[in-house]
Design an enzyme around this catalytic site. Sequence first.
Site, short mmCIF file in Angstrom:
data_model
loop_
_atom_site.label_atom_id
_atom_site.label_comp_id
_atom_site.label_asym_id
_atom_site.label_seq_id
_atom_site.Cartn_x
_atom_site.Cartn_y
_atom_site.Cartn_z
N ASP A 205 55.78 91.18 45.68
CA ASP A 205 56.85 91.70 46.52
C ASP A 205 57.39 90.61 47.44
OD1 ASP A 205 58.27 94.14 47.68
OD2 ASP A 205 57.27 93.36 49.46
N GLU A 247 59.63 89.27 42.76
CA GLU A 247 60.83 89.81 43.37
C GLU A 247 61.47 88.64 44.11
OE1 GLU A 247 62.34 93.44 46.25
OE2 GLU A 247 60.50 92.36 46.77
#
Length: 551
Positions: A205, A247
């Site tokens: 993330d 990401e």
Amino acid sequence: MTSIMTPHPDWYRDAVLYSLDVKTFADGNGDGIGDFVGLRDRLDYLDDLGVTCLWLLPFYPSPWRDNGYDVADYYGIDERLGTMGDFHRFLDDAHDRGMRVLVDMVFNHTSTEHQWFQRARDGDEKYREYYLWTDDPADAPEEDTIFPGEEESVWTYDEAADAYYYHQFYHFQPDLNVSNPDVQAEIERVLQFWTEQGVDGFRVDAATPMIGAKGAAPVSIDEPHVLFKQMKRAVSEVDDETVLLAEADDEPAELRRYFGEGDEFDLLLSFVSNAHLLWALADENADHLAEAFDRLPAYEDIVECGQWANFLRNFDELNLGPLPYEQFQRAIEVIGADHDTRIYGRGVRRRLASILGGDTDRLACATSLCFALPGTPIVVAGDEIGMGDELSLPGRDAVRTPMQWTDDPTAGFSTADPDSFVRPLVDGEYGPEAVNVAAQRADPDSLLARVRAIVETRKACPELSRGQQSVVDTDEQTVFVHRSEWDGTTLLTAHNVGPDPVSVSLDAPDDVATHLLGPGDYSLDSDTLSVELGGYDYCWLRLGQPRTRTA
């Protein structure tokens, strides 16, 4: 040829990912919250859909103030979702079916409830250095938060510490100081722990914020990407088949760096392709998607080291920010015409089905087009049946409602009273009475049936992950044609994103053609291939015969 120093897995190249949130997928114990028991019970459905890899949103102990991305303990299972034993039983059953499992990992920040932060605020000097602090935010450069409109500053005062801590995201998510060698060692230990548990990879993330400016100065790593190399090395030491998915929402020119020399990330979520793709679908203009290929690094420059991960939606906002400014202004007006659907000044909190008017043909075309892009495709739980959003819920929760399995009042998600569900069901035209798995499994013409066929076809088309990729020019603004050449064959995919029938004539490199997928038709005459597409039709063709392979 690029020299790849780190052992490089290959299984992800032809994988089909399915992204799900355990808490909203299936409830196995009747408390209104999805769990690993419920997920395990639904593995037959996922196996039948044909997906080969599951991507799980965070399931670690958390206050759930940010859907689990506010992690309070990297080494556990949130008790509301089950036990470590439940997790292992799920993982073993998934592996028995040939499905890999990626798990979300959040290293940009922790929850304020994490023991590291609690020890930092209580005066433990070691853990104080795990985060970033200032006595006076006025001395730090001005910086926008990632959630404008919800957070006013990237600094929050902590009374116990008598100092301000830095957070790019919410105030209850203090950023980790990833330039600290002790934090880097913690990251490696966490990755190795879960790799040893048997997971097949990690979706990292907020990879871009991790190595960007933090607080008063950029993170003091001599080369920021060294951190990603360390992460890749850490998991490869346990299992060299482990995959890292980033990401990475960075400038297009910077994205190539995240692959390294095959020693950083294997996959990057392609936010540029996603924004252009959704704009092309909404505006019914395929030229918008073709522009993404001009902006991204050439595929031949990355294919040795990794590939894109392509998606239509995720469980966050649809981020239109990667579009050029003028196109962004037009797209946000069209896709976010209702101002209540807009969020953070850059995105739209709507599901794919809502954006495309619930039209099964458009949704199938959209899915096929996403799967026809070079890279690894991703299906978000619920999109395979055309689930909608619930705009009465705050923020991004509008697209995070429970999975709709049946048409009964609980949607087959749980035996509990719907009032006790972790999140309310969708109400209205996209509710479970109209959109559910059970009804579509019984209908051979349903969106679910068409998505299943798309999944199976993509798994049989290695050209899209290994071949030479090119966009084919046509005179039709609504038609996108893509060519992939590999191992003696050419895969040609054509999609009509508009409502009117069209015909396109293309040069044919071979006089042999095999129809693989889609309602579109074709004819082959001498060196010309004619493709006939009705409104929102698509057609996948393989031209030529594959070379005989030797062992």
